[in-house]
Scaffold this motif. Sequence first.
Motif, PDB file in Angstrom:
ATOM      1  N   PHE A 184     -13.643  -4.087  -3.996  1.00 63.52           N
ATOM      2  CA  PHE A 184     -13.454  -3.476  -5.309  1.00 63.52           C
ATOM      3  C   PHE A 184     -14.796  -3.061  -5.910  1.00 63.52           C
ATOM      4  O   PHE A 184     -14.908  -2.005  -6.534  1.00 63.52           O
ATOM      5  CB  PHE A 184     -12.746  -4.450  -6.253  1.00 63.52           C
ATOM      6  CG  PHE A 184     -11.375  -4.862  -5.793  1.00 63.52           C
ATOM      7  CD1 PHE A 184     -10.619  -4.024  -4.988  1.00 63.52           C
ATOM      8  CD2 PHE A 184     -10.838  -6.080  -6.161  1.00 63.52           C
ATOM      9  CE1 PHE A 184      -9.344  -4.390  -4.571  1.00 63.52           C
ATOM     10  CE2 PHE A 184      -9.567  -6.453  -5.750  1.00 63.52           C
ATOM     11  CZ  PHE A 184      -8.826  -5.612  -4.943  1.00 63.52           C
ATOM     12  N   THR A 216     -10.181   2.127 -12.449  1.00 64.00           N
ATOM     13  CA  THR A 216      -9.371   1.004 -11.966  1.00 64.00           C
ATOM     14  C   THR A 216     -10.234  -0.080 -11.346  1.00 64.00           C
ATOM     15  O   THR A 216     -10.118  -1.269 -11.676  1.00 64.00           O
ATOM     16  CB  THR A 216      -8.349   1.499 -10.929  1.00 64.00           C
ATOM     17  OG1 THR A 216      -7.518   2.499 -11.511  1.00 64.00           O
ATOM     18  CG2 THR A 216      -7.482   0.350 -10.441  1.00 64.00           C
ATOM     19  N   TYR A 217     -11.106   0.322 -10.444  1.00 69.44           N
ATOM     20  CA  TYR A 217     -11.902  -0.678  -9.737  1.00 69.44           C
ATOM     21  C   TYR A 217     -13.057  -1.187 -10.579  1.00 69.44           C
ATOM     22  O   TYR A 217     -13.568  -2.285 -10.344  1.00 69.44           O
ATOM     23  CB  TYR A 217     -12.363  -0.115  -8.396  1.00 69.44           C
ATOM     24  CG  TYR A 217     -11.208   0.043  -7.445  1.00 69.44           C
ATOM     25  CD1 TYR A 217     -10.795  -1.021  -6.650  1.00 69.44           C
ATOM     26  CD2 TYR A 217     -10.485   1.228  -7.383  1.00 69.44           C
ATOM     27  CE1 TYR A 217      -9.707  -0.898  -5.805  1.00 69.44           C
ATOM     28  CE2 TYR A 217      -9.396   1.359  -6.531  1.00 69.44           C
ATOM     29  CZ  TYR A 217      -9.009   0.289  -5.751  1.00 69.44           C
ATOM     30  OH  TYR A 217      -7.920   0.409  -4.919  1.00 69.44           O
ATOM     31  N   THR A 226     -11.250   3.453   0.376  1.00 74.23           N
ATOM     32  CA  THR A 226     -10.398   3.730  -0.780  1.00 74.23           C
ATOM     33  C   THR A 226     -10.851   4.971  -1.537  1.00 74.23           C
ATOM     34  O   THR A 226     -10.058   5.878  -1.817  1.00 74.23           O
ATOM     35  CB  THR A 226     -10.394   2.522  -1.731  1.00 74.23           C
ATOM     36  OG1 THR A 226      -9.884   1.378  -1.041  1.00 74.23           O
ATOM     37  CG2 THR A 226      -9.536   2.794  -2.953  1.00 74.23           C
ATOM     38  N   ALA A 259      -2.205  -6.316  -2.831  1.00 74.90           N
ATOM     39  CA  ALA A 259      -2.176  -5.643  -1.531  1.00 74.90           C
ATOM     40  C   ALA A 259      -3.414  -5.956  -0.714  1.00 74.90           C
ATOM     41  O   ALA A 259      -3.343  -6.232   0.492  1.00 74.90           O
ATOM     42  CB  ALA A 259      -2.038  -4.135  -1.732  1.00 74.90           C
ATOM     43  N   MET A 260      -4.594  -5.912  -1.346  1.00 75.80           N
ATOM     44  CA  MET A 260      -5.837  -6.152  -0.629  1.00 75.80           C
ATOM     45  C   MET A 260      -5.935  -7.597  -0.144  1.00 75.80           C
ATOM     46  O   MET A 260      -6.416  -7.856   0.954  1.00 75.80           O
ATOM     47  CB  MET A 260      -7.030  -5.815  -1.528  1.00 75.80           C
ATOM     48  CG  MET A 260      -8.386  -5.984  -0.843  1.00 75.80           C
ATOM     49  SD  MET A 260      -8.575  -4.926   0.616  1.00 75.80           S
ATOM     50  CE  MET A 260      -8.769  -3.325  -0.154  1.00 75.80           C
ATOM     51  N   GLY A 305      -4.612  -1.927 -11.010  1.00 75.36           N
ATOM     52  CA  GLY A 305      -5.630  -2.707 -10.321  1.00 75.36           C
ATOM     53  C   GLY A 305      -5.094  -4.023  -9.787  1.00 75.36           C
ATOM     54  O   GLY A 305      -5.405  -4.423  -8.657  1.00 75.36           O
ATOM     55  N   GLU A 363       2.383   1.369   6.422  1.00 69.84           N
ATOM     56  CA  GLU A 363       2.146   1.914   5.082  1.00 69.84           C
ATOM     57  C   GLU A 363       2.684   3.334   4.963  1.00 69.84           C
ATOM     58  O   GLU A 363       3.325   3.694   3.966  1.00 69.84           O
ATOM     59  CB  GLU A 363       0.646   1.910   4.791  1.00 69.84           C
ATOM     60  CG  GLU A 363       0.285   2.606   3.496  1.00 69.84           C
ATOM     61  CD  GLU A 363      -1.205   2.850   3.366  1.00 69.84           C
ATOM     62  OE1 GLU A 363      -1.600   3.510   2.401  1.00 69.84           O
ATOM     63  OE2 GLU A 363      -1.964   2.382   4.230  1.00 69.84           O
ATOM     64  N   GLY A 402       1.829   2.646  -3.183  1.00 72.96           N
ATOM     65  CA  GLY A 402       0.747   3.011  -4.098  1.00 72.96           C
ATOM     66  C   GLY A 402       0.867   4.401  -4.684  1.00 72.96           C
ATOM     67  O   GLY A 402       0.308   4.675  -5.755  1.00 72.96           O
ATOM     68  N   TRP A 422       0.836  -1.210   0.000  1.00 73.03           N
ATOM     69  CA  TRP A 422       0.000   0.000   0.000  1.00 73.03           C
ATOM     70  C   TRP A 422       0.867   1.255   0.000  1.00 73.03           C
ATOM     71  O   TRP A 422       0.561   2.229  -0.675  1.00 73.03           O
ATOM     72  CB  TRP A 422      -0.875   0.032   1.238  1.00 73.03           C
ATOM     73  CG  TRP A 422      -2.055  -0.872   1.210  1.00 73.03           C
ATOM     74  CD1 TRP A 422      -2.500  -1.625   0.158  1.00 73.03           C
ATOM     75  CD2 TRP A 422      -2.949  -1.129   2.285  1.00 73.03           C
ATOM     76  NE1 TRP A 422      -3.602  -2.341   0.524  1.00 73.03           N
ATOM     77  CE2 TRP A 422      -3.906  -2.062   1.824  1.00 73.03           C
ATOM     78  CE3 TRP A 422      -3.037  -0.692   3.594  1.00 73.03           C
ATOM     79  CZ2 TRP A 422      -4.937  -2.537   2.628  1.00 73.03           C
ATOM     80  CZ3 TRP A 422      -4.058  -1.162   4.395  1.00 73.03           C
ATOM     81  CH2 TRP A 422      -4.994  -2.064   3.917  1.00 73.03           C
ATOM     82  N   THR A 449     -15.894   0.041  -4.075  1.00 74.84           N
ATOM     83  CA  THR A 449     -15.105   1.204  -4.485  1.00 74.84           C
ATOM     84  C   THR A 449     -15.576   1.736  -5.828  1.00 74.84           C
ATOM     85  O   THR A 449     -15.727   2.953  -6.015  1.00 74.84           O
ATOM     86  CB  THR A 449     -13.617   0.832  -4.565  1.00 74.84           C
ATOM     87  OG1 THR A 449     -13.180   0.347  -3.292  1.00 74.84           O
ATOM     88  CG2 THR A 449     -12.771   2.038  -4.934  1.00 74.84           C
ATOM     89  N   TRP A 507      -3.179  -3.465  -6.633  1.00 78.75           N
ATOM     90  CA  TRP A 507      -4.021  -3.337  -5.451  1.00 78.75           C
ATOM     91  C   TRP A 507      -4.670  -4.655  -5.069  1.00 78.75           C
ATOM     92  O   TRP A 507      -4.983  -4.887  -3.901  1.00 78.75           O
ATOM     93  CB  TRP A 507      -5.092  -2.268  -5.676  1.00 78.75           C
ATOM     94  CG  TRP A 507      -4.558  -0.895  -5.502  1.00 78.75           C
ATOM     95  CD1 TRP A 507      -4.418   0.067  -6.453  1.00 78.75           C
ATOM     96  CD2 TRP A 507      -4.054  -0.312  -4.283  1.00 78.75           C
ATOM     97  NE1 TRP A 507      -3.862   1.199  -5.922  1.00 78.75           N
ATOM     98  CE2 TRP A 507      -3.633   1.002  -4.596  1.00 78.75           C
ATOM     99  CE3 TRP A 507      -3.919  -0.771  -2.982  1.00 78.75           C
ATOM    100  CZ2 TRP A 507      -3.088   1.854  -3.642  1.00 78.75           C
ATOM    101  CZ3 TRP A 507      -3.384   0.073  -2.036  1.00 78.75           C
ATOM    102  CH2 TRP A 507      -2.974   1.360  -2.358  1.00 78.75           C
TER     103      TRP A 507
END
Length: 294
Positions: free
Chosen positions: A182, A41-42, A78, A221-222, A215, A244, A20, A17, A185, A218
């Motif tokens: 996601f 992105t999401y 997010t 990371a998620m 994406g 982070e 990012g 993160w 978001t 992330w």
Amino acid sequence: MPRIKPEVVLLLGASVWGLGWIPLAYLASLGLTGMPVVLYTYGLLCVLAIPVLLHQQRIWWPQRRALLLICLCGGWATAGLVSALSDGDVVRAMLLFYLAPVWGLLGGWLLLGERQTPLRIGALVLAMTGIALTLGVSRETFSAMSASDWLALSAGLAFACNNLATRAADQVPLASKSVVAFVGTALLGGLYCLLMGITLPSVTPGVWGVLLLFGLFWLVAMSAAQYGFSHVETSRAAVLVVVELLVAVLTAAWLGERELSLREWFGGALVLTAALLAEYRETPSAPLVCEAKQ
């Protein structure tokens, strides 16, 4: 093969993160900032997320309310933070967002009955002090709240609620917990653009490829974070993810984006010390419920 400790996985996720800002800075150089980046992105990640959720629906359905909370809270954490960083003062936004460890400790204590020890509370105090020193706190920091400030504050609260919901959703598969945020978001980012009248910029095929890579970044990371939140007590996890901020500041200095003062080095040392204290287990604990089969 020895199993990696959940605390280590969570620290790795938080470290990712912290990196990012690098792809975000690159996207900004292409003219993409704020909520459009979130939506694009999401929205792409929803192509992956929705089939996973449908495939595992039978497993997560008994805890659908907890999964809905992860969707909404994780999504706003997010979307709200990205918007606050894009439209407001970065220092104020980060400081207000990183009140999340306080909400996490209080929520773990009041809602989940987690035991708060002097060591854990001390780690939280160290982390918050380190954040204040690293970001820089002045009289202007506590001036009247703007719309962007409220976005950052609400994003931090949503982040803490997401961690609580993730901990409670012990029978929901890790894959579903990782991707449902996601969807939230993308939906909340799109709703924000609609309500605020934000015009979506045109995107070339090459930029869509960059957004897809962002994406996937992330997604890794998620997944690491949700695994950690599922297996680490909420109050401890809230302190660990503060790493982070340390990674973000150090990498920015390393890549020449900023110079670190003695105050910032000291603040970073406090954050790292807090993370080490939070990782330390004072007494052996019973094994946690295993993640649901995927």
